[in-house]
Write a protein that holds these residues in place. Structure first.
Motif, PDB file in Angstrom:
ATOM      1  N   ARG A  14      -4.698  18.847 -37.348  1.00  0.00           N
ATOM      2  CA  ARG A  14      -4.811  18.017 -38.556  1.00  0.00           C
ATOM      3  C   ARG A  14      -4.254  16.627 -38.306  1.00  0.00           C
ATOM      4  NH1 ARG A  14       0.201  17.147 -40.412  1.00  0.00           N
ATOM      5  NH2 ARG A  14       1.761  18.824 -40.371  1.00  0.00           N
ATOM      6  N   TYR A  15      -4.589  15.689 -39.220  1.00  0.00           N
ATOM      7  CA  TYR A  15      -4.021  14.348 -39.131  1.00  0.00           C
ATOM      8  C   TYR A  15      -2.506  14.442 -39.294  1.00  0.00           C
ATOM      9  CZ  TYR A  15      -8.385  11.719 -39.243  1.00  0.00           C
ATOM     10  OH  TYR A  15      -9.596  11.169 -38.923  1.00  0.00           O
ATOM     11  N   PRO A  16      -1.754  13.699 -38.486  1.00  0.00           N
ATOM     12  CA  PRO A  16      -0.307  13.676 -38.692  1.00  0.00           C
ATOM     13  C   PRO A  16       0.041  12.850 -39.934  1.00  0.00           C
ATOM     14  CG  PRO A  16      -0.931  12.124 -36.970  1.00  0.00           C
ATOM     15  CD  PRO A  16      -2.186  12.834 -37.377  1.00  0.00           C
ATOM     16  N   THR A  17       1.177  13.156 -40.553  1.00  0.00           N
ATOM     17  CA  THR A  17       1.681  12.334 -41.665  1.00  0.00           C
ATOM     18  C   THR A  17       3.016  11.741 -41.220  1.00  0.00           C
ATOM     19  OG1 THR A  17       3.057  14.025 -42.690  1.00  0.00           O
ATOM     20  CG2 THR A  17       0.711  14.039 -43.272  1.00  0.00           C
ATOM     21  N   SER A  18       3.565  10.864 -42.053  1.00  0.00           N
ATOM     22  CA  SER A  18       4.831  10.206 -41.670  1.00  0.00           C
ATOM     23  C   SER A  18       5.938  11.239 -41.444  1.00  0.00           C
ATOM     24  CB  SER A  18       5.233   9.179 -42.725  1.00  0.00           C
ATOM     25  OG  SER A  18       5.215   9.782 -43.995  1.00  0.00           O
ATOM     26  N   ASP A  19       5.825  12.405 -42.086  1.00  0.00           N
ATOM     27  CA  ASP A  19       6.828  13.460 -41.889  1.00  0.00           C
ATOM     28  C   ASP A  19       6.812  14.025 -40.456  1.00  0.00           C
ATOM     29  OD1 ASP A  19       7.504  13.195 -44.498  1.00  0.00           O
ATOM     30  OD2 ASP A  19       6.386  14.958 -45.197  1.00  0.00           O
ATOM     31  N   ASP A  20       5.728  13.786 -39.720  1.00  0.00           N
ATOM     32  CA  ASP A  20       5.605  14.348 -38.373  1.00  0.00           C
ATOM     33  C   ASP A  20       6.150  13.428 -37.282  1.00  0.00           C
ATOM     34  OD1 ASP A  20       4.184  16.710 -39.234  1.00  0.00           O
ATOM     35  OD2 ASP A  20       2.430  15.440 -39.530  1.00  0.00           O
ATOM     36  N   ALA A  21       6.636  12.248 -37.674  1.00  0.00           N
ATOM     37  CA  ALA A  21       6.989  11.236 -36.670  1.00  0.00           C
ATOM     38  C   ALA A  21       8.044  11.743 -35.674  1.00  0.00           C
ATOM     39  CB  ALA A  21       7.462   9.951 -37.357  1.00  0.00           C
ATOM     40  N   MET A  55      -1.391   4.001 -37.850  1.00  0.00           N
ATOM     41  CA  MET A  55      -2.670   3.504 -37.331  1.00  0.00           C
ATOM     42  C   MET A  55      -3.785   4.543 -37.479  1.00  0.00           C
ATOM     43  SD  MET A  55      -3.550   2.106 -33.523  1.00  0.00           S
ATOM     44  CE  MET A  55      -3.929   3.684 -32.803  1.00  0.00           C
ATOM     45  N   VAL A  56      -3.491   5.809 -37.173  1.00  0.00           N
ATOM     46  CA  VAL A  56      -4.573   6.805 -37.208  1.00  0.00           C
ATOM     47  C   VAL A  56      -5.002   7.135 -38.636  1.00  0.00           C
ATOM     48  CG1 VAL A  56      -3.850   7.800 -35.011  1.00  0.00           C
ATOM     49  CG2 VAL A  56      -3.150   8.923 -37.132  1.00  0.00           C
ATOM     50  N   GLN A  57      -4.143   6.785 -39.622  1.00  0.00           N
ATOM     51  CA  GLN A  57      -4.502   7.014 -41.026  1.00  0.00           C
ATOM     52  C   GLN A  57      -5.324   5.868 -41.592  1.00  0.00           C
ATOM     53  OE1 GLN A  57      -4.243   9.688 -42.500  1.00  0.00           O
ATOM     54  NE2 GLN A  57      -2.451  10.842 -41.831  1.00  0.00           N
ATOM     55  N   ASP A  58      -5.438   4.782 -40.839  1.00  0.00           N
ATOM     56  CA  ASP A  58      -6.168   3.613 -41.327  1.00  0.00           C
ATOM     57  C   ASP A  58      -7.641   3.949 -41.553  1.00  0.00           C
ATOM     58  OD1 ASP A  58      -6.233   0.512 -41.575  1.00  0.00           O
ATOM     59  OD2 ASP A  58      -7.918   1.040 -40.273  1.00  0.00           O
ATOM     60  N   GLN A  59      -8.122   3.633 -42.732  1.00  0.00           N
ATOM     61  CA  GLN A  59      -9.482   4.037 -43.105  1.00  0.00           C
ATOM     62  C   GLN A  59     -10.540   3.410 -42.196  1.00  0.00           C
ATOM     63  OE1 GLN A  59     -10.187   6.518 -45.157  1.00  0.00           O
ATOM     64  NE2 GLN A  59      -7.986   6.742 -45.488  1.00  0.00           N
ATOM     65  N   GLU A  60     -10.326   2.159 -41.821  1.00  0.00           N
ATOM     66  CA  GLU A  60     -11.286   1.501 -40.928  1.00  0.00           C
ATOM     67  C   GLU A  60     -11.336   2.233 -39.579  1.00  0.00           C
ATOM     68  OE1 GLU A  60     -13.709  -0.979 -40.784  1.00  0.00           O
ATOM     69  OE2 GLU A  60     -13.489  -0.536 -42.917  1.00  0.00           O
ATOM     70  N   ARG A  61     -10.163   2.553 -39.041  1.00  0.00           N
ATOM     71  CA  ARG A  61     -10.106   3.250 -37.749  1.00  0.00           C
ATOM     72  C   ARG A  61     -10.761   4.620 -37.840  1.00  0.00           C
ATOM     73  NH1 ARG A  61      -7.550   3.604 -32.710  1.00  0.00           N
ATOM     74  NH2 ARG A  61      -7.319   5.770 -32.046  1.00  0.00           N
ATOM     75  N   LYS A  62     -10.530   5.278 -38.999  1.00  0.00           N
ATOM     76  CA  LYS A  62     -11.041   6.641 -39.167  1.00  0.00           C
ATOM     77  C   LYS A  62     -12.565   6.738 -39.097  1.00  0.00           C
ATOM     78  CE  LYS A  62      -7.631   9.373 -41.709  1.00  0.00           C
ATOM     79  NZ  LYS A  62      -7.267   9.894 -43.039  1.00  0.00           N
ATOM     80  N   LYS A  63     -13.245   5.628 -39.371  1.00  0.00           N
ATOM     81  CA  LYS A  63     -14.713   5.668 -39.314  1.00  0.00           C
ATOM     82  C   LYS A  63     -15.212   5.998 -37.915  1.00  0.00           C
ATOM     83  CE  LYS A  63     -15.507   2.339 -42.998  1.00  0.00           C
ATOM     84  NZ  LYS A  63     -15.734   0.909 -43.245  1.00  0.00           N
ATOM     85  N   GLU A  64     -14.451   5.594 -36.899  1.00  0.00           N
ATOM     86  CA  GLU A  64     -14.913   5.806 -35.525  1.00  0.00           C
ATOM     87  C   GLU A  64     -13.943   6.610 -34.676  1.00  0.00           C
ATOM     88  OE1 GLU A  64     -16.079   2.073 -33.752  1.00  0.00           O
ATOM     89  OE2 GLU A  64     -17.936   2.057 -34.894  1.00  0.00           O
ATOM     90  N   ASN A  65     -12.834   7.048 -35.254  1.00  0.00           N
ATOM     91  CA  ASN A  65     -11.814   7.740 -34.471  1.00  0.00           C
ATOM     92  C   ASN A  65     -11.167   8.854 -35.288  1.00  0.00           C
ATOM     93  OD1 ASN A  65     -11.422   5.708 -32.029  1.00  0.00           O
ATOM     94  ND2 ASN A  65     -11.544   4.500 -33.909  1.00  0.00           N
ATOM     95  N   ILE A  66     -11.208  10.048 -34.757  1.00  0.00           N
ATOM     96  CA  ILE A  66     -10.507  11.168 -35.392  1.00  0.00           C
ATOM     97  C   ILE A  66      -9.345  11.530 -34.468  1.00  0.00           C
ATOM     98  CG2 ILE A  66     -10.710  13.571 -36.136  1.00  0.00           C
ATOM     99  CD1 ILE A  66     -13.738  13.116 -36.420  1.00  0.00           C
ATOM    100  N   ASP A  67      -8.148  11.141 -34.857  1.00  0.00           N
ATOM    101  CA  ASP A  67      -6.983  11.406 -34.001  1.00  0.00           C
ATOM    102  C   ASP A  67      -6.119  12.463 -34.692  1.00  0.00           C
ATOM    103  OD1 ASP A  67      -7.093   8.768 -32.149  1.00  0.00           O
ATOM    104  OD2 ASP A  67      -7.396   8.158 -34.226  1.00  0.00           O
ATOM    105  N   LEU A  68      -6.103  13.661 -34.141  1.00  0.00           N
ATOM    106  CA  LEU A  68      -5.387  14.759 -34.788  1.00  0.00           C
ATOM    107  C   LEU A  68      -4.153  15.155 -33.985  1.00  0.00           C
ATOM    108  CD1 LEU A  68      -8.497  16.993 -35.611  1.00  0.00           C
ATOM    109  CD2 LEU A  68      -7.451  15.227 -37.045  1.00  0.00           C
ATOM    110  N   SER A  69      -3.194  15.755 -34.704  1.00  0.00           N
ATOM    111  CA  SER A  69      -2.066  16.371 -34.009  1.00  0.00           C
ATOM    112  C   SER A  69      -2.334  17.865 -33.937  1.00  0.00           C
ATOM    113  CB  SER A  69      -0.761  16.094 -34.758  1.00  0.00           C
ATOM    114  OG  SER A  69      -0.437  14.721 -34.640  1.00  0.00           O
ATOM    115  N   VAL A  70      -1.756  18.486 -32.905  1.00  0.00           N
ATOM    116  CA  VAL A  70      -1.965  19.918 -32.689  1.00  0.00           C
ATOM    117  C   VAL A  70      -0.653  20.650 -32.994  1.00  0.00           C
ATOM    118  CG1 VAL A  70      -2.591  21.688 -30.992  1.00  0.00           C
ATOM    119  CG2 VAL A  70      -3.673  19.418 -30.893  1.00  0.00           C
TER     120      VAL A  70
END
Lengths: 186, 187
Positions: A14-21, A55-70
């Motif tokens: 899933r996408y990381p949140t600030s709690d995962d930093a 950065m990975v939560q940025d909506q513009e970036r999300k259009k072309e990049n799915i960066d998930l944490s495992v």
């Protein structure tokens, strides 16, 4: 693009949140992660993790990049990162990238996560091609690419410069017909 | 990489050609060079009319100013006749590499003009921009381009399957590259 999360037998993607930093900074801190990837710094601070997550939560970036944490499903521990990036709708292709915390190497974790994201790419995003590269000095990564069904296309010489050294890259890719053969769709 | 070099309106010379950044007045020639459908088989985008060409030239000039692309019109030295377009693309200072691309007016094919222009751009890339690698790709059906890449000293690296979608079809692309050491050996 991914609304909630992807699941495998042992993992949650899933996408990381600030709690995962903090967990991210801890999982990624081993210098060998930075040594085997292009853009992960060492040392890696919690502040680096925060700006990555933002950065990975940025909506513009999300259009072309799915960066998930495992995450490990049972413990909830963050143990890696995986992404489908540079998604080009026009050509229906994307690039797969990943890293895994050193304490979880050699358990098939990255192959499990990568297989799930490749499946998502073909079945949900309707991609035609997913490609990946790895440093030629990193056979473990090449092995992940082979295990998810990618074929070795060739080697690019001196494609990157890292710490003043030129690096050769293996290029791997899987196209939709490989995927269908592998999954027995046809 | 040498960041001091201005790419805008920088002219390069070969024995038969001048390579220069296109100016707005070149729009019609620019459009005409890529007009033949045989060229369209081999490239991904091209100006569809003069207005389109004006826009392309504005973009080319902006990219040259930003030092990320050095795209030139190559013209015959003697007559100033425009014969083709070539360029160093995606100039990457961090990894000291760039792509190279080219096309030539069909009326001037098979005279070696394109390889002459490409060789000059390579020389510029390796000696002035201090690149380590210059790479190129062509659709697998484009034998002339593959031949040109080998002729100018590039080596085949890999074929990427279904890399590009064009006119509803997925196309394979051959990837070639030349390193600074390959270049130096040739000199």
């Amino acid at each position: 693009m991914i609304k909630t999360q992807l699941e495998t037998q042992r993992l949650i993607l899933r996408y990381p949140t600030s709690d995962d930093a903090e967990a991210l900074a801890k999982a990624i801190k081993d210098p060998i992660i930075a040594a085997t990837t292009l853009n992960i710094p060492h040392p890696y601070t919690v502040e680096d993790a925060r700006s990555w997550i933002e950065m990975v939560q940025d909506q513009e970036r999300k259009k072309e990049n799915i960066d998930l944490s495992v995450f490990m499903k049972e413990s909830g521990e963050l143990i890696g990162g995986i992404g489908l990036v540079n998604i080009r709708e026009k050509h229906r292709h994307a690039e797969l990238g990943y890293w895994c915390a050193v304490s979880h190497w050699n358990k098939g974790i990255t192959t499990e996560a990568a297989s799930r994201l490749v499946k998502y790419g073909f079945e949900e995003l309707k991609l035609e091609r997913i490609h990946a590269t790895c440093f030629v000095s990193n056979p473990a990564s090449a092995s992940v690419q082979e295990k998810v069904g990618m074929k070795h296309e060739g080697t690019g010489r001196h494609e990157y410069i890292k710490d003043g050294e030129s690096i050769d890259l293996h290029h791997y890719a899987i196209i939709s017909s490989d995927w269908e053969d592998k999954e027995g769709v046809r | 990489m040498n960041q001091d070099i201005e790419l805008l309106d920088l002219a390069l010379e070969t024995s038969r050609l001048i390579l220069r950044t296109p100016v707005p007045d070149d729009a019609e020639n620019f459009y005409n060079i890529a007009r033949d459908p045989e060229i369209h088989r081999n490239i991904y985008t091209w100006p569809k009319n003069t207005e389109d060409a004006i826009e392309s030239i504005a973009k080319i000039r902006k990219l040259a100013l930003e030092k990320t692309h050095h795209i030139v019109l190559f013209v015959l030295k003697e007559t100033s006749t425009p014969v083709g377009i070539a360029g160093l693309n995606r100039i990457d200072g961090r990894h000291r590499k760039a792509g190279i691309a080219y096309w030539c007016d069909k009326n001037h094919w098979r005279k070696g003009y394109t390889s002459e222009a490409v060789l000059r751009l390579m020389q510029f890339g390796f000696t002035e921009l201090r690149l380590e690698r210059i790479e190129a790709a062509s659709f697998v059906h484009n034998d002339a381009s593959a031949k040109l890449m080998v002729k100018v000293g590039m080596r085949f690296e890999y074929t990427a399957r279904h890399e590009f979608m064009k006119d509803g079809k997925f196309l394979d692309a051959h990837h070639y590259a030349i390193l600074k050491t390959d270049w130096e050996e040739r000199q």
